[in-house]
Design a protein around this motif. Structure first.
Motif, PDB file in Angstrom:
ATOM      1  N   GLN A  58       0.823  -1.201   0.000  1.00  0.00           N
ATOM      2  CA  GLN A  58       0.000   0.000   0.000  1.00  0.00           C
ATOM      3  C   GLN A  58       0.860   1.256   0.000  1.00  0.00           C
ATOM      4  O   GLN A  58       0.541   2.243  -0.665  1.00  0.00           O
ATOM      5  N   GLU A  59       1.989   1.232   0.725  1.00  0.00           N
ATOM      6  CA  GLU A  59       2.891   2.377   0.735  1.00  0.00           C
ATOM      7  C   GLU A  59       3.504   2.592  -0.641  1.00  0.00           C
ATOM      8  O   GLU A  59       3.659   3.734  -1.087  1.00  0.00           O
ATOM      9  N   ASP A  60       3.841   1.514  -1.336  1.00  0.00           N
ATOM     10  CA  ASP A  60       4.364   1.644  -2.696  1.00  0.00           C
ATOM     11  C   ASP A  60       3.320   2.273  -3.624  1.00  0.00           C
ATOM     12  O   ASP A  60       3.650   3.104  -4.475  1.00  0.00           O
ATOM     13  N   LYS A  61       2.058   1.902  -3.455  1.00  0.00           N
ATOM     14  CA  LYS A  61       0.993   2.499  -4.266  1.00  0.00           C
ATOM     15  C   LYS A  61       0.850   3.981  -3.948  1.00  0.00           C
ATOM     16  O   LYS A  61       0.657   4.804  -4.843  1.00  0.00           O
ATOM     17  N   ARG A  62       0.935   4.337  -2.630  1.00  0.00           N
ATOM     18  CA  ARG A  62       0.852   5.753  -2.258  1.00  0.00           C
ATOM     19  C   ARG A  62       2.030   6.528  -2.822  1.00  0.00           C
ATOM     20  O   ARG A  62       1.874   7.679  -3.248  1.00  0.00           O
ATOM     21  N   LEU A  63       3.217   5.914  -2.842  1.00  0.00           N
ATOM     22  CA  LEU A  63       4.383   6.578  -3.416  1.00  0.00           C
ATOM     23  C   LEU A  63       4.167   6.846  -4.903  1.00  0.00           C
ATOM     24  O   LEU A  63       4.433   7.947  -5.383  1.00  0.00           O
ATOM     25  N   ASN A  64       3.678   5.859  -5.626  1.00  0.00           N
ATOM     26  CA  ASN A  64       3.409   6.048  -7.059  1.00  0.00           C
ATOM     27  C   ASN A  64       2.368   7.137  -7.287  1.00  0.00           C
ATOM     28  O   ASN A  64       2.503   7.952  -8.199  1.00  0.00           O
ATOM     29  N   SER A  65       1.342   7.174  -6.440  1.00  0.00           N
ATOM     30  CA  SER A  65       0.329   8.224  -6.556  1.00  0.00           C
ATOM     31  C   SER A  65       0.936   9.587  -6.247  1.00  0.00           C
ATOM     32  O   SER A  65       0.614  10.581  -6.907  1.00  0.00           O
ATOM     33  N   ALA A  66       1.809   9.634  -5.252  1.00  0.00           N
ATOM     34  CA  ALA A  66       2.450  10.901  -4.885  1.00  0.00           C
ATOM     35  C   ALA A  66       3.371  11.385  -5.998  1.00  0.00           C
ATOM     36  O   ALA A  66       3.440  12.589  -6.276  1.00  0.00           O
ATOM     37  N   ILE A  67       4.077  10.474  -6.637  1.00  0.00           N
ATOM     38  CA  ILE A  67       4.947  10.854  -7.752  1.00  0.00           C
ATOM     39  C   ILE A  67       4.112  11.429  -8.890  1.00  0.00           C
ATOM     40  O   ILE A  67       4.464  12.464  -9.470  1.00  0.00           O
TER      41      ILE A  67
ATOM     42  N   PHE B  85      10.704  16.928  -4.132  1.00  0.00           N
ATOM     43  CA  PHE B  85       9.689  15.900  -3.897  1.00  0.00           C
ATOM     44  C   PHE B  85       9.521  15.590  -2.416  1.00  0.00           C
ATOM     45  O   PHE B  85       8.416  15.349  -1.955  1.00  0.00           O
ATOM     46  N   ASN B  86      10.604  15.620  -1.638  1.00  0.00           N
ATOM     47  CA  ASN B  86      10.502  15.307  -0.210  1.00  0.00           C
ATOM     48  C   ASN B  86       9.709  16.351   0.558  1.00  0.00           C
ATOM     49  O   ASN B  86       9.138  16.039   1.602  1.00  0.00           O
ATOM     50  N   ASP B  87       9.667  17.586   0.082  1.00  0.00           N
ATOM     51  CA  ASP B  87       8.793  18.581   0.708  1.00  0.00           C
ATOM     52  C   ASP B  87       7.330  18.225   0.462  1.00  0.00           C
ATOM     53  O   ASP B  87       6.473  18.509   1.295  1.00  0.00           O
ATOM     54  N   PHE B  88       7.082  17.588  -0.659  1.00  0.00           N
ATOM     55  CA  PHE B  88       5.727  17.211  -1.034  1.00  0.00           C
ATOM     56  C   PHE B  88       5.285  15.922  -0.351  1.00  0.00           C
ATOM     57  O   PHE B  88       4.188  15.831   0.189  1.00  0.00           O
ATOM     58  N   TYR B  89       6.153  14.916  -0.335  1.00  0.00           N
ATOM     59  CA  TYR B  89       5.809  13.598   0.211  1.00  0.00           C
ATOM     60  C   TYR B  89       7.076  12.940   0.740  1.00  0.00           C
ATOM     61  O   TYR B  89       8.012  12.710  -0.024  1.00  0.00           O
ATOM     62  N   ASP B  90       7.103  12.643   2.037  1.00  0.00           N
ATOM     63  CA  ASP B  90       8.280  12.031   2.653  1.00  0.00           C
ATOM     64  C   ASP B  90       8.087  10.516   2.708  1.00  0.00           C
ATOM     65  O   ASP B  90       7.481   9.987   3.634  1.00  0.00           O
TER      66      ASP B  90
END
Length: 93
Positions: free
Chosen positions: A19-28, A53-58
């Protein structure tokens, strides 16, 4: 098929990682979208809303939450937990 509590916790952690990998892909994807559209200021003073990107999603912070949520405060070395305490820990997250 019956699984032990340890196996269930491993499956649960694997699902959380997926699920975290999916959230990362969505964040990208959202990062790329906002880099085109999201700006602060107007006209010549327009600049991106986030510098990197890290300011946007850590991602590292979110990933650490997965592994640290199963680390309760132990009052003794290698203290065994009863089923009620494990259930309480799992339902807290």
């Amino acid at each position: 098929m019956r699984t032990t509590l340890e196996e269930f916790e491993i499956y649960n952690m694997a699902y959380a990682i997926q699920q975290e990998d999916k959230r990362l892909n969505s964040a990208i994807q959202a990062w790329f979208n906002q880099s085109v559209k999201a700006q602060k200021g107007r006209g010549k003073s327009a600049r991106p809303a986030f510098k990197n990107f890290n300011d946007f999603y850590d991602h590292q912070k979110e990933f650490d939450k997965i592994f640290n949520r199963n680390q309760p405060n132990q009052s003794g070395p290698n203290r065994k937990k009863d089923m009620a305490e494990r259930n309480r820990l799992m339902n807290k997250a």
